[in-house]
Write a protein that holds these residues in place. Structure first.
Motif, PDB file in Angstrom:
ATOM      1  N   ARG A  12     -10.198  -6.699 -21.363  1.00 50.95           N
ATOM      2  CA  ARG A  12     -10.235  -5.284 -20.996  1.00 50.95           C
ATOM      3  C   ARG A  12      -9.008  -4.585 -21.590  1.00 50.95           C
ATOM      4  NH1 ARG A  12      -8.496  -1.932 -16.534  1.00 50.95           N
ATOM      5  NH2 ARG A  12     -10.045  -0.302 -16.087  1.00 50.95           N
ATOM      6  N   GLY A 171     -20.873  -5.013 -22.555  1.00 50.16           N
ATOM      7  CA  GLY A 171     -19.619  -4.271 -22.575  1.00 50.16           C
ATOM      8  C   GLY A 171     -19.800  -2.770 -22.453  1.00 50.16           C
ATOM      9  N   LEU A 194     -10.987   3.388 -22.634  1.00 51.86           N
ATOM     10  CA  LEU A 194     -11.181   2.128 -21.919  1.00 51.86           C
ATOM     11  C   LEU A 194     -12.217   1.297 -22.662  1.00 51.86           C
ATOM     12  CD1 LEU A 194     -10.947   4.646 -19.733  1.00 51.86           C
ATOM     13  CD2 LEU A 194     -11.392   2.857 -18.077  1.00 51.86           C
ATOM     14  N   ARG A 195     -11.935   0.017 -22.817  1.00 47.56           N
ATOM     15  CA  ARG A 195     -12.921  -0.908 -23.373  1.00 47.56           C
ATOM     16  C   ARG A 195     -13.035  -2.085 -22.425  1.00 47.56           C
ATOM     17  NH1 ARG A 195     -11.190  -3.860 -28.531  1.00 47.56           N
ATOM     18  NH2 ARG A 195     -10.681  -5.444 -26.998  1.00 47.56           N
ATOM     19  N   SER A 196     -14.234  -2.255 -21.849  1.00 50.78           N
ATOM     20  CA  SER A 196     -14.464  -3.297 -20.851  1.00 50.78           C
ATOM     21  C   SER A 196     -15.446  -4.321 -21.398  1.00 50.78           C
ATOM     22  CB  SER A 196     -15.015  -2.689 -19.563  1.00 50.78           C
ATOM     23  OG  SER A 196     -14.109  -1.730 -19.039  1.00 50.78           O
ATOM     24  N   SER A 200     -18.185  -7.382 -17.386  1.00 51.52           N
ATOM     25  CA  SER A 200     -17.138  -6.824 -16.518  1.00 51.52           C
ATOM     26  C   SER A 200     -17.792  -5.892 -15.488  1.00 51.52           C
ATOM     27  CB  SER A 200     -16.100  -6.073 -17.353  1.00 51.52           C
ATOM     28  OG  SER A 200     -16.727  -5.065 -18.131  1.00 51.52           O
ATOM     29  N   HIS A 202     -17.086  -2.568 -12.438  1.00 50.67           N
ATOM     30  CA  HIS A 202     -16.205  -1.605 -11.786  1.00 50.67           C
ATOM     31  C   HIS A 202     -17.024  -0.641 -10.922  1.00 50.67           C
ATOM     32  CE1 HIS A 202     -16.145   1.869 -15.013  1.00 50.67           C
ATOM     33  NE2 HIS A 202     -17.347   1.376 -14.868  1.00 50.67           N
TER      34      HIS A 202
END
Length: 220
Positions: A12, A171, A194-196, A200, A202
């Motif tokens: 992340r 992603g 933001l790069r997740s 991932s 949230h």
């Protein structure tokens, strides 16, 4: 040495506006904030590029495609002018010569990240496109592109909106265009990137100022 910036796509990454470090490009009046990069002048790259008024960039071919969103000013080439809010896709093999006018321009750009089979060229003025109802109250969506699991959209968040906790298959990448975006991990004002990674999770929300975000999913 090959330039490597945030090259591990299983990690992340969060870059806030105060983290910006502008680097001169080979062309006078053109600066870059490199968000992720694998390669030197020809690279798989995600950047914010700032063009001074009346600056130019040399003619070039998009060997791996080019995708950009105009954040400020007017970006121009021999094909047309792209004002603030324009979303543009130039597939593999296309070419152009950027030539910026008196307003200057700032763009968010992704290079060499196209699927070879994705050949659709497009230029969308998002200031003139309709918004669709999102999955929860307070959320509206403007789809921009879709191809084999990759999705790109603008998402407008009304103040004090909560979205469901969710997992990112393939992603997720976010650039905050207006307002402030939040999740349980942090606070992301305008200009945050933001790069997740794949799978991932949230639980995003907004507060009193709402938010407008560029979102890309399924590409990591």
């Amino acid at each position: 040495m090959v330039t490597r910036i945030n090259e591990d796509f299983e990690q992340r990454v969060v870059i806030l506006p105060e983290d910006y470090h502008w680097v001169d490009s080979p062309m006078a009046g053109v600066e870059r904030m490199m968000l992720d990069r694998i390669g030197d002048e020809s690279a798989r790259a995600t950047s914010i590029v700032r063009y001074a008024p009346f600056s130019e960039f040399s003619p070039h071919v998009h060997s791996g495609g080019e995708e950009f969103f105009v954040l400020e000013g007017v970006f121009s080439d021999e094909h047309q002018d792209y004002p603030q809010g324009s979303y543009v896709r130039n597939p593999i093999g296309t070419s152009h010569t950027p030539k910026i006018g008196k307003e200057g321009a700032i763009i968010f750009v992704k290079l060499q990240q196209f699927n070879e089979a994705d050949k659709e060229q497009k230029a969308i003025d998002t200031t003139k496109e309709p918004w669709l109802q999102g999955l929860v109250d307070g959320l509206t969506v403007m789809p921009l592109h879709e191809f084999e699991g990759e999705h790109v959209a603008l998402v407008k968040w009304a103040p004090n909106t909560q979205f469901n906790p969710h997992r990112h298959f393939g992603g997720e990448e976010i650039l905050v265009l207006e307002g402030t975006f939040y999740d349980e991990h942090g606070i992301y004002p305008k200009g945050s990137w933001l790069r997740s990674p794949h799978l991932s999770e949230h639980h995003p929300y907004t507060k009193d100022d709402g938010a407008l975000i560029y979102v890309k999913t399924g590409h990591l």
